[in-house]
Design an enzyme around this catalytic site. Structure first.
Site, PDB file in Angstrom:
ATOM      1  N   TYR A  27       0.871  -1.192   0.000  1.00 29.06           N
ATOM      2  CA  TYR A  27       0.000   0.000   0.000  1.00 29.06           C
ATOM      3  C   TYR A  27       0.899   1.230   0.000  1.00 29.06           C
ATOM      4  CZ  TYR A  27      -3.736   2.933   2.202  1.00 29.06           C
ATOM      5  OH  TYR A  27      -4.677   3.867   2.529  1.00 29.06           O
ATOM      6  N   TYR A  62      -9.509  -4.964   8.979  1.00 34.29           N
ATOM      7  CA  TYR A  62      -8.213  -4.413   9.376  1.00 34.29           C
ATOM      8  C   TYR A  62      -8.365  -3.258  10.367  1.00 34.29           C
ATOM      9  CZ  TYR A  62      -3.530  -2.467   9.068  1.00 34.29           C
ATOM     10  OH  TYR A  62      -2.270  -2.014   9.385  1.00 34.29           O
ATOM     11  N   HIS A  63      -9.214  -2.330   9.996  1.00 36.29           N
ATOM     12  CA  HIS A  63      -9.303  -1.088  10.767  1.00 36.29           C
ATOM     13  C   HIS A  63      -9.909  -1.309  12.148  1.00 36.29           C
ATOM     14  CE1 HIS A  63      -9.568  -0.703   6.430  1.00 36.29           C
ATOM     15  NE2 HIS A  63      -8.652   0.224   6.579  1.00 36.29           N
ATOM     16  N   LYS A  90      -9.419  16.440  17.946  1.00 34.73           N
ATOM     17  CA  LYS A  90      -8.838  15.850  16.735  1.00 34.73           C
ATOM     18  C   LYS A  90      -8.935  16.922  15.665  1.00 34.73           C
ATOM     19  CE  LYS A  90      -7.665  12.597  15.301  1.00 34.73           C
ATOM     20  NZ  LYS A  90      -6.260  12.140  15.207  1.00 34.73           N
ATOM     21  N   ASP A 131      -7.735  13.930   9.613  1.00 36.31           N
ATOM     22  CA  ASP A 131      -7.253  12.614  10.015  1.00 36.31           C
ATOM     23  C   ASP A 131      -8.248  11.935  10.953  1.00 36.31           C
ATOM     24  OD1 ASP A 131      -5.880  10.847  11.885  1.00 36.31           O
ATOM     25  OD2 ASP A 131      -5.006  12.624  12.819  1.00 36.31           O
ATOM     26  N   HIS A 180      -7.938   9.046  12.742  1.00 38.27           N
ATOM     27  CA  HIS A 180      -7.466   8.097  13.755  1.00 38.27           C
ATOM     28  C   HIS A 180      -7.699   8.650  15.155  1.00 38.27           C
ATOM     29  CE1 HIS A 180      -5.153   6.827  10.194  1.00 38.27           C
ATOM     30  NE2 HIS A 180      -5.409   5.636  10.683  1.00 38.27           N
TER      31      HIS A 180
HETATM   32  C1  SCA Z   1      -5.152 -17.228  -7.588  1.00 42.10           C
HETATM   33  N1  SCA Z   1      -5.813 -17.683  -8.667  1.00 42.10           N
HETATM   34  C2  SCA Z   1      -5.731 -19.017  -8.671  1.00 42.10           C
HETATM   35  C3  SCA Z   1      -4.961 -19.370  -7.552  1.00 42.10           C
HETATM   36  N2  SCA Z   1      -4.622 -18.242  -6.896  1.00 42.10           N
HETATM   37  N3  SCA Z   1      -6.229 -19.930  -9.491  1.00 42.10           N
HETATM   38  C4  SCA Z   1      -5.966 -21.231  -9.223  1.00 42.10           C
HETATM   39  N4  SCA Z   1      -5.234 -21.640  -8.171  1.00 42.10           N
HETATM   40  C5  SCA Z   1      -4.713 -20.752  -7.321  1.00 42.10           C
HETATM   41  N5  SCA Z   1      -3.987 -21.167  -6.317  1.00 42.10           N
HETATM   42  C6  SCA Z   1      -6.478 -16.857  -9.681  1.00 42.10           C
HETATM   43  C7  SCA Z   1      -7.671 -16.140  -9.091  1.00 42.10           C
HETATM   44  O1  SCA Z   1      -8.839 -16.909  -9.161  1.00 42.10           O
HETATM   45  C8  SCA Z   1      -7.722 -14.908  -9.929  1.00 42.10           C
HETATM   46  O2  SCA Z   1      -8.364 -15.164 -11.147  1.00 42.10           O
HETATM   47  C9  SCA Z   1      -6.294 -14.601 -10.242  1.00 42.10           C
HETATM   48  O3  SCA Z   1      -5.587 -15.839 -10.083  1.00 42.10           O
HETATM   49  C10 SCA Z   1      -5.698 -13.516  -9.315  1.00 42.10           C
HETATM   50  O4  SCA Z   1      -5.562 -14.013  -8.013  1.00 42.10           O
HETATM   51  P1  SCA Z   1      -6.282 -13.463  -6.725  1.00 42.10           P
HETATM   52  O5  SCA Z   1      -6.131 -14.491  -5.706  1.00 42.10           O
HETATM   53  O6  SCA Z   1      -7.646 -12.979  -7.012  1.00 42.10           O
HETATM   54  O7  SCA Z   1      -5.289 -12.270  -6.359  1.00 42.10           O
HETATM   55  P2  SCA Z   1      -5.435 -10.720  -6.506  1.00 42.10           P
HETATM   56  O8  SCA Z   1      -5.746 -10.361  -7.911  1.00 42.10           O
HETATM   57  O9  SCA Z   1      -4.234 -10.154  -5.911  1.00 42.10           O
HETATM   58  O10 SCA Z   1      -6.700 -10.376  -5.643  1.00 42.10           O
HETATM   59  C11 SCA Z   1      -6.708 -10.550  -4.266  1.00 42.10           C
HETATM   60  C12 SCA Z   1      -8.005 -10.061  -3.652  1.00 42.10           C
HETATM   61  C13 SCA Z   1      -8.240  -8.604  -4.043  1.00 42.10           C
HETATM   62  C14 SCA Z   1      -9.156 -10.896  -4.184  1.00 42.10           C
HETATM   63  C15 SCA Z   1      -7.937 -10.220  -2.154  1.00 42.10           C
HETATM   64  O11 SCA Z   1      -9.485  -8.106  -3.531  1.00 42.10           O
HETATM   65  C16 SCA Z   1      -7.136  -7.669  -3.608  1.00 42.10           C
HETATM   66  O12 SCA Z   1      -6.116  -7.577  -4.268  1.00 42.10           O
HETATM   67  N6  SCA Z   1      -7.286  -6.944  -2.547  1.00 42.10           N
HETATM   68  C17 SCA Z   1      -6.295  -5.975  -2.104  1.00 42.10           C
HETATM   69  C18 SCA Z   1      -6.884  -4.998  -1.206  1.00 42.10           C
HETATM   70  C19 SCA Z   1      -5.879  -3.992  -0.713  1.00 42.10           C
HETATM   71  O13 SCA Z   1      -4.762  -3.934  -1.191  1.00 42.10           O
HETATM   72  N7  SCA Z   1      -6.233  -3.191   0.213  1.00 42.10           N
HETATM   73  C20 SCA Z   1      -5.339  -2.223   0.838  1.00 42.10           C
HETATM   74  C21 SCA Z   1      -6.000  -1.677   1.961  1.00 42.10           C
HETATM   75  P3  SCA Z   1      -9.843 -14.614 -11.437  1.00 42.10           P
HETATM   76  O14 SCA Z   1      -9.793 -13.167 -11.086  1.00 42.10           O
HETATM   77  O15 SCA Z   1     -10.053 -14.876 -12.854  1.00 42.10           O
HETATM   78  O16 SCA Z   1     -10.724 -15.372 -10.509  1.00 42.10           O
HETATM   79  S1  SCA Z   1      -4.946  -0.646   2.797  1.00 42.10           S
HETATM   80  C22 SCA Z   1      -5.811   0.078   4.012  1.00 42.10           C
HETATM   81  O17 SCA Z   1      -7.027   0.125   4.072  1.00 42.10           O
HETATM   82  C23 SCA Z   1      -4.878   0.623   5.018  1.00 42.10           C
HETATM   83  C24 SCA Z   1      -5.393   1.338   6.064  1.00 42.10           C
HETATM   84  C25 SCA Z   1      -5.753   2.764   5.951  1.00 42.10           C
HETATM   85  O18 SCA Z   1      -6.447   3.130   6.879  1.00 42.10           O
HETATM   86  O19 SCA Z   1      -5.371   3.510   5.058  1.00 42.10           O
HETATM   87  N1  5AD Z   2       2.012   4.602   2.278  1.00 43.82           N
HETATM   88  C1  5AD Z   2       2.406   3.422   2.824  1.00 43.82           C
HETATM   89  N2  5AD Z   2       1.816   2.831   3.852  1.00 43.82           N
HETATM   90  C2  5AD Z   2       0.784   3.469   4.413  1.00 43.82           C
HETATM   91  N3  5AD Z   2       0.006   3.160   5.446  1.00 43.82           N
HETATM   92  C3  5AD Z   2      -0.902   4.138   5.587  1.00 43.82           C
HETATM   93  N4  5AD Z   2      -0.722   5.088   4.671  1.00 43.82           N
HETATM   94  C4  5AD Z   2       0.317   4.698   3.916  1.00 43.82           C
HETATM   95  C5  5AD Z   2       0.973   5.255   2.803  1.00 43.82           C
HETATM   96  N5  5AD Z   2       0.581   6.393   2.275  1.00 43.82           N
HETATM   97  C6  5AD Z   2       0.081   1.914   6.184  1.00 43.82           C
HETATM   98  C7  5AD Z   2       0.640   2.023   7.541  1.00 43.82           C
HETATM   99  C8  5AD Z   2      -0.578   2.140   8.417  1.00 43.82           C
HETATM  100  C9  5AD Z   2      -1.544   1.260   7.720  1.00 43.82           C
HETATM  101  C10 5AD Z   2      -2.946   1.596   8.014  1.00 43.82           C
HETATM  102  O1  5AD Z   2      -1.250   1.429   6.354  1.00 43.82           O
HETATM  103  O2  5AD Z   2       1.274   0.810   7.785  1.00 43.82           O
HETATM  104  O3  5AD Z   2      -0.413   1.676   9.715  1.00 43.82           O
END
Ligand code: SCA
Ligand code: 5AD
Length: 686
Positions: free
Chosen positions: A51, A205-206, A566, A570, A572
């Site tokens: 991320y 997560y959060h 706050k 932000d 948090h």
């Molecule tokens: C994978 N595939 C397989 C396989 N593994 N097929 C057969 N056998 C296996 N072992 C296939 C899948 O079916 C898929 O195809 C393709 O390969 C891609 O794999 P995947 O598993 O779907 O992987 P990905 O594309 O990486 O997707 C993962 C996921 C997705 C589904 C979890 O939602 C994702 O990437 N999420 C990421 C979320 C994220 O980064 N969030 C950050 C939040 P098909 O597609 O054709 O089925 S950060 C945050 O909130 C921080 C906090 C803050 O407050 O800021």
């Molecule tokens: N770049 C990289 N990591 C980040 N995080 C939050 N913002 C960023 C950013 N801009 C990560 C930190 C935080 C979690 C929620 O996501 O690890 O704790």
């Protein structure tokens, strides 16, 4: 809500629960406890998805390209707070936060730069966006189109999980009812036009970051999942056709066995839930998840220890069968990742994947007496929480009353008490203000943070974004933009799917802020009720400090009065609320200005109340700006203390500015209480 955390995993286990025999062959099959796929990582390794985002799209784009070249396999965009809240960079409320905790995206022009030279038909992109999901999805879609990638080829994920924003993360814009319709609009649009795109990332997560235990994190995530399915059904969306693209996001913290069990339990709960909603195809019942190691488990002191913590957490994610993983950087508690720290975080995954053999075995913990029992216990706990939520009127109503937020906060308070009493030991977390060894340690973190800390050039980012927006507004056809925005408003009144309307506006170069403004013109921005639970820290506090506050209050003949605020965008607020509870225990009267307060709000509150002390909480890195603005207008005789993520090398600066104390996660509650007492006793005797 009143269910205690699970008492797991101590002792000797001598048998597995009967139920676990039923899921013996469940890797790649319902109920998927043992893994989403039959061959798991042997067929495809998890996606290494760090991320990231900071300053302008240009800087973040360069970082993305470098990470991909270094072995990262997917992208994940962190947007800055103004973008999350639908304020353009030139909005007055945005100024301090532009480009600080993520990248600033004001229009499709920024999105084009963000993905310049990155082939969106090949790399999957996750976007953590919830509040301003409509214009950000639209920017992504239009940018991809202008790159020549057809919609149906786009792969990735939009977080689009608004319920957890109200509960824990706080980047919501509209009311829950309106927002849930927006979530459904995005889900329906993706199912129709973007079959390879995950339309939601239902996030726990959060919750854990805000204080929840792993089992509570899972239980609330599943309760939210149920609430979404119910809402989609009410909106006439066919669950069978969208289920495959509803994905999940969990935290992996330091409770190693429990975290693995949680991820196994999650898959069963989801497949069970979809069956309840009548979904037939077994492939649609497969829970796919992203995991991120826990930010709140990391310490400001001895930062290199964080590499160990993150590695252990990442292992739990992999043992639990995650599809995608983010590993946090070791300088987490000080700043956004420095280049060196992000490289170590990325390499941690590469080491696990390539050097250890861990990924050669599917569900290596399956069949362990302990793991199978823990998995079943967590499943049972989640059912129990769901039942309690149902009895109390369901997620939607508990979101609106703030009850779920308060329930999580209660767990945060329990964790704070456990740390204070040393029932929970975190190596090197606290610095005792009184001991000289900690003074040496403080010097060493100061040196560390000066040398390596990533610094954000916020002024430059703000000025570049503002100029870019001015140019955009000169170049575009303002009349057509206005017409598109008017049509968006009408569509919102008519409860139509808003995605096509926002896409049209964004294509014509409307800004993210303008699209959100069109919607908030119809319905004002939402603010949620604040309920803060009372802990009893009293038993953990030094009796002498408690008495000293009492004597001080007797001397002035009234209770002491504090304001905790706050400030900025932000969201948090875990720390600020812990402090409110602490002050209550010290018999101090506290007013709390919740998230999104401005320095003006603080000045006005102080004019009314004449506080004995004001505490400001900032975790976004914008503290210098807020403190300077506040001090320019605040009464000179009012003590100001600052808390949050404040790099130790800035402490001198705040001292020069006459900030009375700076508190961070390395300070214990007793340290904070004592330091506050010293500030107040000096000031009040002046
Ligand atoms: C994978 N595939 C397989 C396989 N593994 N097929 C057969 N056998 C296996 N072992 C296939 C899948 O079916 C898929 O195809 C393709 O390969 C891609 O794999 P995947 O598993 O779907 O992987 P990905 O594309 O990486 O997707 C993962 C996921 C997705 C589904 C979890 O939602 C994702 O990437 N999420 C990421 C979320 C994220 O980064 N969030 C950050 C939040 P098909 O597609 O054709 O089925 S950060 C945050 O909130 C921080 C906090 C803050 O407050 O800021
Ligand atoms: N770049 C990289 N990591 C980040 N995080 C939050 N913002 C960023 C950013 N801009 C990560 C930190 C935080 C979690 C929620 O996501 O690890 O704790």
């Amino acid at each position: 809500m009143n269910i205690s955390p699970l008492k797991l995993i101590k002792g000797v286990y001598v048998s597995v629960p009967e139920t676990s025999k039923k899921w013996r062959h469940s890797h790649g099959e319902v109920p998927f406890v043992r893994g989403a796929y039959r061959e798991m990582y042997q067929r495809k390794p998890w996606t290494i998805r760090q991320y990231a985002g900071f300053e302008t799209a240009l800087e973040t784009n360069a970082f993305f390209k470098r990470s991909l070249a270094e072995g990262q396999t997917g992208l994940s965009v962190a947007f800055d707070l103004p973008t999350h809240l639908g304020f353009d960079s030139d909005h007055e409320l945005a100024q301090a936060d532009v480009g600080r905790t993520g990248v600033a995206i004001d229009s499709v022009e920024d999105m084009l730069v963000l993905f310049d030279g990155i082939d969106l038909s090949k790399v999957s992109v996750s976007m953590t966006m919830n509040g301003a999901v409509l214009p950000i999805m639209a920017c992504f879609i239009v940018a991809a189109g202008e790159q020549g990638v057809p919609l149906e080829q786009l792969t990735g994920t939009i977080q689009n999980d608004i319920l957890k924003e109200y509960i824990a993360r706080n980047t919501y814009i509209h009311s829950p009812d309106f927002s849930l319709d927006v979530v459904a609009d995005v889900v329906a649009y993706c199912a129709d036009k973007m079959p390879r795109f995950n339309s939601i990332s239902i996030s726990g997560y959060h919750f854990q970051e805000a204080g929840a235990t792993p089992e509570l994190e899972l239980a609330l995530t599943m309760a939210n999942a149920r609430a979404y399915l119910t809402h989609f059904q009410q909106r006439g969306i066919d669950i069978e056709s969208v289920a495959k693209r509803l994905s999940f996001f969990f935290c992996v913290g330091m409770d190693f066995y429990k975290e693995i069990a949680k991820l196994r339990a999650a898959r069963l709960l989801w497949s069970e839930l979809l069956e309840e909603f009548g979904v037939q195809a077994s492939s649609a019942k497969r829970l796919k998840m992203h995991c991120q190691t826990s930010g709140s488990s990391l310490t400001e002191m001895s930062p290199l220890n964080n590499i160990v913590r993150t590695t252990i957490e990442a292992m739990a994610g992999v043992f639990g069968g995650t599809q995608s993983l983010h590993t946090n950087s070791y300088d987490e508690a000080v700043s956004l990742p420095s280049d060196q720290a992000s490289k170590v975080a990325l390499d941690t995954q590469l080491v696990l994947l390539n050097e250890t053999g861990i990924s050669d075995v599917v569900d290596p913990w399956g069949g362990s007496y302990m793991m199978e029992t823990a998995t079943q216990n967590i499943i049972d706990y989640a059912h129990q929480i769901q039942q309690e939520i149902d009895e109390q009127g369901g997620v939607r109503s508990l979101v609106e009353t703030g009850e779920l937020t308060a329930f999580i906060h209660q767990h945060a308070l329990q964790a704070a008490i456990a740390e204070e009493n040393q029932d929970k030991i975190i190596i090197g977390k606290k610095s005792d203000l009184a001991t000289s060894s900690s003074a040496t340690q403080n010097e060493s973190i100061a040196a560390f943070s000066k040398k390596e800390k990533k610094t954000i050039n916020a002024e430059k980012t703000l000025s570049q974004q503002t100029q870019k927006m001015a140019r955009l507004k000169l170049k575009r056809n303002n009349q057509s933009v206005q017409k598109a925005l008017d049509e968006l408003k009408t569509a919102a009144c008519n409860k139509q799917n808003l995605m096509p309307f926002v896409i049209t506006a964004i294509r014509l170069r409307a800004t993210v802020g303008e699209c959100i403004q069109a919607l908030t013109d119809e319905q004002a921005r939402y603010s949620k009720p604040e309920t803060i639970k009372q802990a009893s820290f009293k038993q953990s506090l030094d009796v002498k400090t408690v008495e000293a506050f009492q004597i001080l209050s007797d001397q002035i003949g009234r209770k002491l009065r504090f304001l905790v605020a706050k400030v900025g965008l932000d969201g948090h607020d875990r720390g600020a609320k812990v402090i409110v509870s602490l002050l209550n225990d010290l018999e101090i009267e506290v007013d709390y200005l919740p998230v999104f307060s401005t320095t003006d709000d603080i000045i006005k509150a102080d004019l009314r109340q004449h506080y004995d002390c004001i505490g400001l909480s900032v975790l976004s890195g914008a503290q210098q700006s807020f403190v300077s603005t506040l001090l320019a207008s605040l009464r000179g005789d009012c003590p100001l203390v600052l808390g949050g993520v404040i790099p130790i090398d800035e402490e001198n600066l705040f001292e020069q500015l006459n900030v009375d104390c700076v508190f961070t996660a390395r300070h214990s509650l007793n340290d904070i209480a004592l330091a506050l007492y010293r500030v107040l006793s000096t000031r009040l005797s002046d």
